[in-house]
Design a protein around this motif. Structure first.
Motif, short mmCIF file in Angstrom:
data_model
loop_
_atom_site.label_atom_id
_atom_site.label_comp_id
_atom_site.label_asym_id
_atom_site.label_seq_id
_atom_site.Cartn_x
_atom_site.Cartn_y
_atom_site.Cartn_z
N TYR A 1 0.85 -1.19 0.00
CA TYR A 1 0.00 0.00 0.00
C TYR A 1 0.88 1.24 0.00
N GLY A 2 0.40 2.30 -0.62
CA GLY A 2 1.21 3.51 -0.70
C GLY A 2 0.44 4.68 -1.25
N LEU A 3 1.12 5.80 -1.30
CA LEU A 3 0.56 7.05 -1.82
C LEU A 3 1.53 7.66 -2.82
N ARG A 4 0.96 8.35 -3.79
CA ARG A 4 1.74 9.13 -4.76
C ARG A 4 1.17 10.52 -4.85
N PHE A 5 2.06 11.49 -4.98
CA PHE A 5 1.63 12.87 -5.22
C PHE A 5 2.30 13.35 -6.49
N ASP A 6 1.48 13.73 -7.49
CA ASP A 6 1.99 14.19 -8.78
C ASP A 6 1.46 15.57 -9.09
N GLY A 7 2.27 16.33 -9.82
CA GLY A 7 1.83 17.65 -10.27
C GLY A 7 2.44 17.99 -11.62
N VAL A 8 1.76 18.87 -12.35
CA VAL A 8 2.26 19.33 -13.64
C VAL A 8 1.99 20.82 -13.75
N ASP A 9 3.00 21.56 -14.20
CA ASP A 9 2.88 22.99 -14.46
C ASP A 9 3.50 23.24 -15.83
N GLU A 10 2.70 23.00 -16.87
CA GLU A 10 3.16 23.20 -18.24
C GLU A 10 2.07 23.99 -18.97
N TYR A 11 1.47 23.42 -20.01
CA TYR A 11 0.33 24.10 -20.61
C TYR A 11 -0.88 24.03 -19.68
N THR A 12 -0.95 22.94 -18.92
CA THR A 12 -2.00 22.80 -17.91
C THR A 12 -1.36 22.79 -16.53
N HIS A 13 -2.14 23.10 -15.51
CA HIS A 13 -1.63 23.18 -14.15
C HIS A 13 -2.58 22.39 -13.25
N SER A 14 -2.11 21.26 -12.73
CA SER A 14 -2.95 20.44 -11.86
C SER A 14 -2.08 19.50 -11.06
N LYS A 15 -2.69 18.90 -10.04
CA LYS A 15 -1.97 17.98 -9.16
C LYS A 15 -2.96 17.00 -8.57
N GLN A 16 -2.42 15.92 -7.97
CA GLN A 16 -3.30 14.89 -7.42
C GLN A 16 -2.54 14.01 -6.43
N VAL A 17 -3.23 13.59 -5.36
CA VAL A 17 -2.75 12.57 -4.44
C VAL A 17 -3.41 11.26 -4.85
N SER A 18 -2.60 10.20 -5.04
CA SER A 18 -3.11 8.95 -5.60
C SER A 18 -2.81 7.79 -4.67
N PRO A 19 -3.84 7.17 -4.06
CA PRO A 19 -3.60 5.96 -3.26
C PRO A 19 -3.44 4.73 -4.15
N ARG A 20 -2.63 3.79 -3.70
CA ARG A 20 -2.44 2.52 -4.41
C ARG A 20 -2.52 1.37 -3.39
N LEU A 21 -3.14 0.26 -3.79
CA LEU A 21 -3.25 -0.91 -2.92
C LEU A 21 -3.21 -2.17 -3.76
N ASN A 22 -2.32 -3.09 -3.41
CA ASN A 22 -2.24 -4.38 -4.06
C ASN A 22 -2.17 -5.49 -3.02
N ILE A 23 -2.90 -6.58 -3.26
CA ILE A 23 -2.89 -7.74 -2.39
C ILE A 23 -2.52 -8.96 -3.23
N VAL A 24 -1.52 -9.70 -2.77
CA VAL A 24 -1.07 -10.90 -3.47
C VAL A 24 -1.10 -12.06 -2.48
N TYR A 25 -1.74 -13.17 -2.90
CA TYR A 25 -1.90 -14.32 -2.00
C TYR A 25 -1.55 -15.60 -2.74
N GLN A 26 -0.69 -16.40 -2.12
CA GLN A 26 -0.28 -17.68 -2.69
C GLN A 26 -0.80 -18.79 -1.78
N PRO A 27 -2.00 -19.32 -2.07
CA PRO A 27 -2.61 -20.31 -1.17
C PRO A 27 -1.98 -21.69 -1.26
N TRP A 28 -1.37 -22.03 -2.39
CA TRP A 28 -0.73 -23.32 -2.55
C TRP A 28 0.45 -23.16 -3.50
N HIS A 29 1.26 -24.18 -3.59
CA HIS A 29 2.45 -24.12 -4.42
C HIS A 29 2.07 -23.93 -5.89
N GLY A 30 2.65 -22.93 -6.52
CA GLY A 30 2.43 -22.71 -7.94
C GLY A 30 1.21 -21.89 -8.28
#
Length: 764
Positions: A468-497
């Protein structure tokens, strides 16, 4: 044992504290579903057994056996640093397809093949004209990295500035990406460049055949003391630089000349510190192929019935036009990699890239056929920094954080010749008197974009990883905007292979700076180049909710399968189109967008035989073009404003498959036979509504035969000699990529007809 044609199996990376252990180094040709955060490196895969046995896989700090030779010690230290660099950016929960060195060589053409033809063997990758690729229904939102360092976007429409020959190995990562990946997120192509440790010695080759194809190349790598180095260069001359606008065997006016260079030098100060410099150059010149028999004059429909139309009709033959385009890309990356104790690893890099594109028109032909003859020049200069840090806090938590920041300068210049409007007729249609006028337009802008991230790879239970994590991105070029972006990944290995994964990622995609222009539309009012509307809203950043889930399983030893499904819900979805004669893509937004689909992949490998296959289904739609409106027909804009339409690059079914067999593989003269197939159900074209139809489906087959000889000439400094025969489009299938209609589609393009190429390479 031969390697499989490519790393077909999706990799849903789990995490643990151990690195690759000695004696169990996985084949880099095969994607792994594993309980470690390992990413097998080419240096490891090519390490001699005596040196590899000195690896202590239970500790990130490696030791060297006392009897190790200096060259082996150098390889071991660099292998360890390569491993640590890979661990800085794991693909936890994402879907990754890997191509090893041997996998690349198995693809018809091998190192001589364009990069896009290799990537087309991965699921969900659809081909388009001008060498473009679409990953999971997105348009060109593909990020390229060299040794984990992102390259800023550049101007390169035809082919690629990065050649397959540069790569020791590479991977394509897609899906719900962890927070270290920002800006361009449809797919991340990470190229591990060749280096003096993994690719020592030299190789000279000559490759060519049909359509004046001539492709000499040279590479050399080695190491001395604490230094290792590698350099490769090639020259490409052919008559297939750009897709043929007709179904004929050869195109008219389609000559191209390209040269490429990559240099790589590293200084390994000690077992924990390395400095590296990578530099590359790409220079390409293209003739734009002609489409004979064109009768229509310039695009303004009111011109067709005018008196000027009668005067110039037939004055130019469309098969004798002389349009040309030149593309240049230069880049450099300076990196410091450092391990601090057993807990912390980092890589910090400075990046610079220059890219330019210039279009030279046919002065009379472009004016007659398009109403404008425009000499266009566009360039972008980017410089920035990227730093990634891994902190192994304890056995359950691995924390990663870092940043990227780029400052960019974009310059655009055009000199246009047009017909001025002299009045209107009785019906109110424009009248042109045949005189011409010149219009100069130019602009430049400096801007910057930035991103910060932090994430925790948490292993609460055996076989379970939560990233789990967060990202903060911004752009100041022809357009001007920014955003905080959450990310979440779950990986589960219940048996071999067997491995399940699911993830959610919030994405923020800045518009491509180099594809957003500042055209002064009023200068073209009352001329033959007047747009249908003067509305030109600034292109906006795209914001997405991305969901992804899948499963992979080893069914039997050597047989693996995976399934993946995804959905993207977009606001201000970014698309690109080619408008006008200069082949320069322009960006625009759909106010709303949706992309969803699924992928299936399977592979089997046993001894000298391997086979793989995959297919993907995708649906990409958009509604309401709300930026760069002047590029579009007003009627199309009105229709799309309240209705969903297919995106022009939407292809419902995509598939690829391949197989290889190596005879005499236990001898010094193996013979490898391989074949690949690509299928597409067809990109979009206009019907009674924009993008309402689809191009007919197609499938192509490619064949390769490579005969190797060890010590053929019995000369001490000459090593392996290799002869190869490659056939592209074996059955000479006539197929269309584009028919010239559709939103942002400039001209028809047909796929390459049957092409036979041969080559010889000599190792030394």
């Amino acid at each position: 044992m031969t390697s499989s044609p490519f790393s077909r199996r999706a990799t849903y990376w789990l995490a643990a504290s151990a690195l690759v252990s000695a004696g169990s180094v996985p084949s880099f040709a095969r994607a792994q579903t594993t309980t470690t955060d390992q990413t097998a490196t080419p240096a490891l895969a090519s390490t001699p057994q005596s040196a590899r046995s000195a690896f202590d896989g239970n500790s990130p700090r490696q030791t060297v056996s006392e009897d190790a030779k200096p060259g082996e010690e150098h390889i071991v230290v660099n292998a360890k640093l390569d491993q640590q660099r890979a661990n800085l950016q794991p693909q936890t929960g994402a879907t990754t397809y890997r191509f090893s060195r041997r996998d690349i060589e198995t693809i018809p053409g091998g190192d001589n093949a364009p990069l896009n033809s290799v990537l087309l063997q991965a699921p969900g990758v659809a081909q388009d004209s001008y060498g473009q690729l679409h990953v999971r229904g997105d348009h060109n939102e593909i990020q390229f990295r060299l040794d984990g360092v992102e390259l800023p976007e550049g101007l390169s429409v035809f082919g690629q500035a990065l050649m397959t020959r540069f790569a020791h190995s590479m991977s394509l990562t897609t899906g719900a990406l962890p927070s270290e990946y920002g800006f361009l997120q449809a797919g991340v192509i990470d190229i591990t460049t060749k280096n003096g440790s993994a690719d020592p010695g030299g190789d000279a080759s000559i490759y060519g055949g049909a359509r004046d194809y001539f492709f000499p190349s040279l590479q050399y790598g080695g190491h001395a003391g604490k230094w290792d180095y590698f350099a490769t260069g090639d020259f490409v001359h052919d008559r297939v630089g750009i897709e043929n606008p007709t179904p004929k065997f050869n195109a008219l006016h389609d000559l191209s000349n390209q040269y490429h260079f990559l240099g790589h030098a590293r200084y390994t100060a000690d077992a924990d510190t390395r400095i590296s410099l990578t530099a590359g150059v790409s220079n390409a010149e293209y003739q734009l192929p002609n489409n004979p028999g064109q009768q229509r004059q310039f695009a303004n429909p009111n011109f067709l019935g005018s008196s000027l139309s009668q005067q110039v009709y037939g004055s130019v033959d469309s098969d004798s036009l002389n349009e040309r385009q030149k593309q240049i890309t230069d880049f450099g990356i300076l990196s410091l990699q450092k391990d601090i104790g057993d807990k912390i690893s980092l890589q910090s890099s400075a990046v610079v890239r220059y890219s330019s594109l210039g279009y030279s028109p046919d002065p009379l032909g472009d004016l007659v056929y398009n109403g404008i003859a425009q000499r266009a020049q566009r360039s972008v200069f980017s410089t920035g920094s990227q730093t990634d840090v891994t902190w192994r806090a304890n056995a359950q938590h691995t924390v990663r954080f870092g940043y990227q920041i780029y400052v960019e300068r974009n310059i655009s210049k055009t000199d246009s010749t047009v017909y001025p409007q002299s009045g209107v007729d009785d019906d109110g249609n424009p009248v042109y008197d045949g005189t011409t006028a010149s219009i100069h337009d130019g602009n430049g802008r400096t801007g910057w974009l930035y991103g910060l991230y932090a994430q925790d790879e948490w292993r609460p239970l055996k076989g379970l990883t939560i990233n789990y994590g967060l990202r903060f991105d911004g752009v100041d070029e022809y357009t001007h905007s920014k955003q905080v972006s959450p990310r979440l990944n779950i990986v589960y290995q219940p048996w071999h292979g067997g491995t399940f994964h699911g993830g959610y990622s919030r994405y923020f995609t800045p518009p491509p700076f180099e594809l957003v222009g500042g055209t002064s539309l009023n200068k073209y009012a009352n001329t033959s180049a007047a747009p249908g509307t003067l509305q030109d809203s600034t292109v906006k950043a795209e914001r997405d909710h991305y969901f992804d889930a899948g499963f992979s399983q080893e069914i039997l030893p050597g047989w693996h399968a995976s399934f993946d499904g995804y959905m993207k819900i977009a606001k201000n979805l970014i698309d690109e189109g080619q408008f006008g004669s200069p082949i320069i893509l322009s960006a625009f937004n759909y106010r709303r967008g949706q992309v969803h689909g699924y992928e299936f992949a399977t592979d089997y490998e046993r001894g000298p035989f391997s086979v793989y296959g995959n297919f993907a289904w995708s649906r990409a739609i958009g509604k309401d073009i709300n930026t760069a409106q002047w590029n579009f027909d007003p009627d199309d804009l009105a229709y799309i404003q309240h209705r969903w339409i297919h995106l022009d690059h939407d292809q419902r079914w995509t598939a690829s498959a391949g197989a290889s067999y190596t005879a005499f593989y236990k001898t010094g003269h193996p013979l490898r036979i391989s074949a690949t197939m690509v299928y597409g159900s067809g990109l979009r074209m206009d019907s009674d509504i924009p993008n309402g139809g689809s191009i007919p489906q197609y499938e192509t087959f490619n064949l390769s035969a490579v005969q190797s000889f060890q010590d053929l000439f019995h000369i001490p400094f000459l090593k392996r000699t290799q002869l190869r025969l490659d056939v592209t489009n074996l059955f000479d299938k006539r197929y269309e990529l584009r028919d010239g209609s559709g939103i942002g589609v400039g001209a028809p393009q047909y796929g390459l007809r049957r092409t036979i190429l041969t080559g010889i390479s000599q190792r030394f």
